[in-house]
Write an enzyme that holds these catalytic residues in place. Structure first.
Site, short mmCIF file in Angstrom:
data_model
loop_
_atom_site.label_atom_id
_atom_site.label_comp_id
_atom_site.label_asym_id
_atom_site.label_seq_id
_atom_site.Cartn_x
_atom_site.Cartn_y
_atom_site.Cartn_z
N CYS A 115 -30.38 9.48 -2.76
CA CYS A 115 -29.15 8.94 -3.36
C CYS A 115 -27.90 9.33 -2.59
O CYS A 115 -26.79 9.16 -3.09
CB CYS A 115 -29.03 9.41 -4.81
SG CYS A 115 -30.52 9.11 -5.78
N GLU A 172 -26.37 12.12 -1.90
CA GLU A 172 -25.41 13.16 -2.32
C GLU A 172 -25.83 14.56 -1.88
O GLU A 172 -25.04 15.50 -1.97
CB GLU A 172 -25.19 13.14 -3.83
CG GLU A 172 -26.25 13.85 -4.66
CD GLU A 172 -27.46 13.00 -4.96
OE1 GLU A 172 -28.22 13.33 -5.89
OE2 GLU A 172 -27.66 12.01 -4.25
N ASN A 199 -30.40 12.61 0.97
CA ASN A 199 -31.58 12.38 0.13
C ASN A 199 -31.65 10.92 -0.28
O ASN A 199 -30.98 10.06 0.29
CB ASN A 199 -31.50 13.27 -1.11
CG ASN A 199 -30.33 12.91 -2.00
OD1 ASN A 199 -29.24 12.64 -1.51
ND2 ASN A 199 -30.53 12.90 -3.30
#
Length: 969
Positions: free
Chosen positions: A573, A575, A571
């Site tokens: 970020c 994670e 995604n």
């Protein structure tokens, strides 16, 4: 207006703010005169460097720039005009000199101020005539005498039960900043500004400042709700309940809150509000809530902190059988800071448009209609505050044949430019910038141009300056890098099945396609040396900060859902690792355990952690059913698989509370054992929810259903990758067989349970370090909408006070060295190790700790890597190590170039407690060399000549939200 500064023979123009006034020491109020700032600075330079400094172009330029910066700081603080005390202006001058490294000049200026202060004291004190009678201007324009009794009550309430704070000093110093006719808000602002300036000397003043800020919040909200014109902290014990009930009524009337909130037993919920928890906020935490989170109408915030937490809790309890009991349970968790929901959940829970999810992952198909449908989906998801990850690998490469037009494709890049501009045009609900990350696999023929998307040079039509990019790297590529072999680039239009293959199946098919290039069956391809492409990946990562490096195979081989699809990207970020397809947009719902809150008496409290995790998993599971879905593919996917992402924050704080240095084996062990406990309790909580509510729809066939837990899936990765290319610790301490038996009997409620997000803003709310990050700086200046203020590491101050080392000299040393303790001789080695900041911790410790966590997590981690004295060799070793240790993803590279010159190596008339920086703490990074090693790969080094990394170099710690992804958390 333009004010000409004429110190000596210099002449510079500074734009001065309108309607600013200055309170002199005798109480008189005069117009702000920007020229005096430049005069004061120039005199300080002359005192140190002699009369020639007055005509020096270097001094002239510095004075002009620094003066303008100070004026701009006042403009940000008081955009509509207002008053400043003369001492405040002088503080800013001193700070500007310190920041610029003009240590000797700053010292001369400090001595000048002290000398004049002594002279004034000898003459009878600062105030040479009685302070004028103070009247306060009320909102209706009328005036009344300042109620000093109430001011003293507010300040004493704010200081209650806090050590080393002086309410009398705050009142006395604040009166200097008041003038006759000041507004009520002006009085509050003067109190806050006074307390705020003392934070650098005593961290507890951050709580004092937050409590003084609450006076303004209470006045704004309570008057709007018709409860009271103002109220003290103690008054709120009685007023919170009626305020809460009035708030719910107003919110529904304004069509901002869900009508269903009125169906709750508001009496019972109002009784559960704990006004004392308002005192737990730091100033930054409370100001963050006020600036970004509180619900408002016509720019009036009518939501108070405990009301907000209850609103979020009610929104998450809407479908519970005993809604009130669950709402109170959720409220207790949020308001205690034991756990914090993600930003979208805090924004929207309990509102009429409850978009509570954090992340959305999509796959973009290879046809024009689908491409623009995907961009439309991005816009809709971004509108409702979602962070986006797009898999662009299926889209054919530049030069690929287009059957419908008998032409050739322009490749992926032109479409990414549209994605970039869409993210700019459609921000997140008008509250934050739109945020998207595009992923591309390393075998894609457009990968070389993809690597350059964030460059500041080249054809701007083929650049994306506002979006993120990430490299989706197969294990086979990394093996080719290790073994110094060739790598072949393909177009997905001729090799479409590579997109869905991973592990041994990918390697077999990839080799077949390579053979086709040799026999002439495949015409569109390019062969490169794997190491050359790897060097370019690292070079661009250093130069622009992108693309991030993420690993396809561990994400898929360890995915519990590999029976139901393929993980094609992470995604925004890095994670989240969930399956995506044309029919399904993956959704993840995030929240984070505050690890620091669970270290009690120097040890991790397992019983408390279990209680927190169980409630948190329930809250996250509730998000799935309550959530508003902007597109049907997202709803279909989320209800079918029900993934959640429980993470942690405050890892560094937890280490401080145990006396552990980040760069140590003890920290690695704590990362391992703490994440094992979180994983153990989270998986059990999801299984128990399955017993209560039923397992998720696609459970059968998953790794869970086969008794394979995250710790067990490491073996599959080892077998597919090969022993030569992996090294992961697999030790465990909990009874995992018990969990396997429970899952076999009950199933799992959620396909995925854990993911560690950056927690960029929610950690600020809770007053702890972000996510799994080391401390960025121990002391720095933060700028926000309310002005500038100092943030200091309270743990460090406490330890220094215990050893009798906290004084004015230490404060100035920390300012000068940007919060670093390493160059300061007086600080003992054990504290230097404990308080090593991010760039002083060797990156191997970040990777080792992350690897220990990764073995317990069914998704991934947002792992920032900090590298001081960056070189090709360091980057190469760090990222190879990340892959070798089995990490699934990495996030931002924060790099300081090897040619950077540290202040600690320059003689600037250091304060008497400072060394020349020759020593480093145990485990800390040594001072960077000015020259790269001759034996290192040249790819990075050629770029590094004369630069320190324009895009990926570390931002100022004061710009806190840049240190992590706010879109997710």
């Amino acid at each position: 207006m333009d004010t000409t500064l004429t110190p000596g023979k210099t002449s510079v123009n500074v734009t001065a703010p309108q309607q600013l006034r200055v309170i002199k020491r005798n109480g008189d109020v005069v117009a702000f005169d920007a020229s005096k700032i430049g005069v004061a600075m120039t005199k300080a330079f002359i005192a140190v460097e002699g009369d020639n400094a007055g005509t020096s172009s270097r001094v002239r330029d510095f004075v002009a720039q620094a003066s303008q910066a100070i004026v701009e700081a006042f403009q940000r603080r008081l955009p509509d005009g207002g008053t400043l005390h003369i001492e405040d202006i002088q503080d800013q001058v001193e700070l500007a000199l310190m920041r610029a490294g003009e240590q000797k000049v700053a010292r001369a200026y400090v001595l000048y101020r002290e000398e004049h202060a002594r002279a004034r004291a000898a003459a009878g004190g600062d105030i040479e005539k009685p302070h004028p009678t103070l009247n306060v201007t009320l909102p209706d324009g009328s005036r009344q005498p300042l109620d000093l009794g109430r001011v003293e009550t507010l300040v004493h309430d704010a200081c209650e039960e806090l050590a080393n704070v002086e309410p009398g000093k705050i009142v006395e110093d604040s009166l200097k900043n008041l003038y006759d006719g000041v507004t009520i808000d002006g009085v509050s602002q003067a109190l806050m500004m006074t307390a705020r300036t003392l934070v650098e000397k005593e961290p507890n003043y951050t709580y004092v400042t937050a409590r003084l800020l609450q006076d303004s919040l209470r006045r704004e909200a309570l008057s709007f709700l018709g409860i009271a014109e103002d109220a003290t902290y103690s008054d709120m014990a009685e007023l919170y309940k009626p305020a809460f009930k009035a708030y719910v009524a107003k919110g529904i009337e304004f069509e901002q809150l869900d009508d269903k909130l009125a169906e709750f037993d508001l009496e019972r919920l109002g009784d559960a509000l704990d006004h004392s928890r308002d005192n737990a906020f730091t100033y930054l935490g409370l100001q963050t809530l006020y600036d970004r989170y509180f619900i408002h109408k016509d720019d009036v915030r009518y939501e108070l902190p405990q009301v907000m937490f209850m609103r979020v809790a009610m929104g998450l309890a809407l479908n519970e059988d005993d809604r009130e009991a669950r709402a109170i349970e959720f409220y207790e968790l949020l308001s205690s800071f034991d756990y914090m929901a993600s930003t979208p959940t805090l924004f929207n829970s309990g509102t009429q448009r409850s978009q509570l999810s954090s992340c959305y992952l999509t796959t973009v198909p290879d046809d024009l209609d689908s491409i623009y449908s995907a961009i439309r989906d991005n816009a809709l998801l971004s509108k409702w505050a979602g962070g986006l990850g797009n898999d662009w690998t299926p889209v054919r490469a530049l030069g690929s044949y287009i059957k419908g037009t008998n032409g050739k494709s322009q490749g992926v890049v032109p479409f990414l430019k549209v994605v970039n501009d869409t993210a700019v045009a459609v921000n997140q609900g008008g509250k934050r910038k739109g945020a998207v990350c595009a992923y591309l696999e390393t075998w894609h023929l457009d990968i070389e141009e993809f690597l350059e998307l964030r460059k500041n040079t080249g054809d701007d039509r083929r650049r994306t300056h506002d979006m993120n990019t990430a490299n989706w790297v197969p294990d086979l590529f990394m093996k080719r890098v290790f073994d110094d072999q060739e790598w072949t680039l393909f177009s997905p239009s001729t090799c479409p099945d590579l997109h869905d293959l991973y592990g041994a199946a990918f390697e077999k098919r990839y080799a077949e396609y390579e053979e086709m290039t040799r026999t002439g069956q495949l015409k569109l391809f390019k062969r490169v040396k794997a190491k050359d492409l790897w060097r370019k990946m690292l070079s661009m990562l250093f130069e622009t900060g992108h693309p991030w490096i993420t690993f396809k195979d561990p994400c898929n081989l360890r995915s519990p859902q590999q029976h139901a699809g393929v993980v094609h990207s992470s995604n925004l970020c890095t994670e989240i690792t969930l399956n995506t397809s044309v029919d399904e947009i993956a959704v993840c719902n995030l929240g984070s355990i505050n690890l620091a809150q669970h270290v009690v008496d120097g040890e991790l409290d397992d019983a408390k952690l279990q209680r927190t995790v169980r409630t948190a998993v329930r809250m996250l599971d509730n998000v799935i059913d309550i959530n508003y879905y902007a597109v049907p593919q997202a709803k279909r996917s989320n209800l079918k698989h029900r993934p959640v992402g429980l993470g942690i924050m405050g890892f560094q704080d937890a280490l401080y509370k145990q006396g552990i240095a980040y760069a140590s084996q003890e920290a690695v062990t704590f990362a391992d054992r703490s994440m094992e406990l979180v994983s153990y309790h989270a998986i059990e909580a999801s299984s128990d929810l399955a017993a209560e509510r039923g397992h998720y729809e696609s459970f059968e066939g998953s790794l869970w259903s086969q008794g394979v837990l995250p710790i067990d899936s490491i073996e599959k990765l080892r077998l597919e990758r090969g022993e030569k290319y992996i090294e992961i610790d697999t030790s465990a301490t909990q009874d995992w067989d018990r969990i396997r038996d429970k899952i076999a009997a009950q199933g799992m409620r959620n396909s995925n349970v854990m993911a560690i997000a950056p927690t960029a803003t929610i950690s600020n709310i809770c007053g702890v370090s972000q996510s799994i990050e080391p401390t960025y700086q121990n002391l720095f200046v933060k700028s926000n909408l309310s002005g500038e203020f100092t943030v200091v590491n309270a743990y460090l101050v406490h330890d220094l006070k215990e050893r009798g080392l906290w004084d004015e000299v230490m404060i100035n040393d920390l300012k000068y060295y940007d919060g670093s303790v390493q160059p300061i001789d007086r600080i003992p080695d054990d504290l230097k190790a404990k308080y090593a900041s991010a760039f002083e911790v060797e990156p191997k410790w970040l990777v080792e700790a992350a690897a220990r966590r990764q073995k317990w997590i069914d998704q991934a981690q947002s792992l920032n890597l900090y590298i001081q004295g960056v070189s090709g060799k360091k980057l190469d070793v760090t990222y190879r190590m990340a892959w070798f240790r089995g990490l699934k993803t990495t996030y931002y590279l924060r790099a300081l170039g090897a040619t950077s010159v540290e202040k600690s190596t320059v003689d600037r008339g250091k304060l008497n407690a400072v060394s020349n920086g020759s020593g480093t703490a145990p485990g800390a990074a040594p001072a960077p060399s000015a020259k790269p090693e001759a034996s290192e790969p040249r790819g990075i080094e050629d770029f590094l000549q004369g630069q320190s990394g324009s895009g990926s170099r570390a931002p100022s710690a004061g710009d806190i939200d840049e240190l992590g992804c706010e879109a997710c958390q």
